[in-house]
Design an enzyme around this catalytic site. Structure first.
Site, PDB file in Angstrom:
ATOM      1  N   GLY A  31      15.040  23.577  34.697  1.00 39.15           N
ATOM      2  CA  GLY A  31      15.874  24.747  34.921  1.00 39.15           C
ATOM      3  C   GLY A  31      15.760  25.278  36.339  1.00 39.15           C
ATOM      4  O   GLY A  31      15.269  24.607  37.235  1.00 39.15           O
ATOM      5  N   HIS A  37      19.835  19.270  41.549  1.00 40.47           N
ATOM      6  CA  HIS A  37      20.003  18.991  40.115  1.00 40.47           C
ATOM      7  C   HIS A  37      21.465  18.686  39.780  1.00 40.47           C
ATOM      8  O   HIS A  37      21.760  17.760  39.011  1.00 40.47           O
ATOM      9  CB  HIS A  37      19.566  20.192  39.279  1.00 40.47           C
ATOM     10  N   GLN A  61       2.430  19.957  32.232  1.00 45.52           N
ATOM     11  CA  GLN A  61       2.337  19.431  33.591  1.00 45.52           C
ATOM     12  C   GLN A  61       1.928  20.487  34.613  1.00 45.52           C
ATOM     13  O   GLN A  61       1.922  20.220  35.813  1.00 45.52           O
ATOM     14  CB  GLN A  61       3.644  18.767  34.007  1.00 45.52           C
TER      15      GLN A  61
END
Length: 283
Positions: A31, A37, A61
């Site tokens: 996001g 992206h 992560q």
């Protein structure tokens, strides 16, 4: 575009497309989307009949001292951007959906060797978290193609290796890094930088370009790296690592190697930035 948190909804829709003989491309994200992206989604649209995206800020992560809670959540803006880019299905699971037994009890995926170097050494467990979530998302979506940015060069190599080692029938596509006009690689973390810091951070790309020219001129790798490290410190960076690797094997580069990748991670203030540049020397 359909947005859902349901694994079964994702599988039903993908199955419906498959029954028509149609192909599926997948773009996983955390996001807070930017042009990088969106470029991945648009590329995915050219390679398959349908595009699925995901937004999941993966706690596995992030390290203990990293910015999980501070990571921006901008779902409404992200949805609008994905619709405009051509995504048709968006998966937005919560951690409880992805890790119903909790992360400590979760089966995990770990790619040996590559995961322990550079970013893996600086962020222990990071690539285990990446490989695990990407493997889970691949199993949920079951795409024909998955598209990633080359800015995260080491991550891309980890994912390619996982797919090859586990015989996943998925084509992994890497897309060239999208940059701001200054040359700074686009990243969700750029939003943490002040205007002055962003100007300073653009030195990363200039340093990478200078290193490439020096390597092509035949200078010793260790001398090129030392000079570049000093350049970054001079403009205000705190170096994490700066290294030259074989772009195909990820082994430490030698004078005999012709396909190279320069990889850098450095802090501007408290913000950790990464970048890389592939360099091909004459044979």
């Amino acid at each position: 575009m359909i947005t859902t948190q349901s694994i079964s909804d994702i599988r039903k829709q993908v199955t419906a497309w498959r029954l028509k003989g149609e192909t599926v491309a997948f773009v996983p994200t955390m996001g807070n989307l930017h042009l990088g992206h969106i470029t991945l989604v648009k590329e995915a649209k050219t390679r398959a009949d349908h595009v699925v995206a995901s937004i999941f800020v993966n706690p596995m992560q992030f390290g203990q001292n990293e910015d999980l809670d501070a990571y921006p959540r901008t779902l409404a803006d992200d949805q609008a951007a994905l619709i405009e880019a051509g995504a048709e299905l968006l998966f937005t699971p919560t951690p409880d959906i992805i890790y119903p037994k909790g992360m400590d009890a979760q089966t995990f995926v770990e790619v040996p060797s590559i995961s322990d170097e550079l970013c893996g050494a600086s962020r222990p467990g990071h690539f285990r978290g990446v490989a695990t979530i990407v493997c889970k998302l691949f199993n949920i979506v079951q795409p024909d193609i998955a598209v990633f940015g080359q800015k995260d060069f080491q991550q891309l190599l980890v994912i390619r290796t996982m797919v090859e080692d586990l015989s996943m029938p998925i084509e992994i596509v890497g897309i060239e890094t999208i940059r701001e006009t200054s040359g700074l690689a686009m990243s969700s973390r750029n939003g943490y930088l002040t205007t002055e810091q962003k100007d300073q951070a653009s030195q990363i790309k200039r340093t990478l370009n200078n290193m490439a020219l020096s390597l092509k001129a035949g200078l010793l790798i260790k001398d090129v790296v030392a000079k570049a490290q000093a350049e970054l410190v001079h403009v205000g960076f705190r170096n994490d690592y700066l290294d030259v690797r074989n772009a195909n094997t990820f082994a430490i580069a030698t004078a005999a190697d012709k396909d190279l990748v320069i990889l850098v991670a450095a802090y501007m203030g408290s913000t950790r930035l990464i970048d890389n540049l592939v360099v091909k020397l004459a044979y």
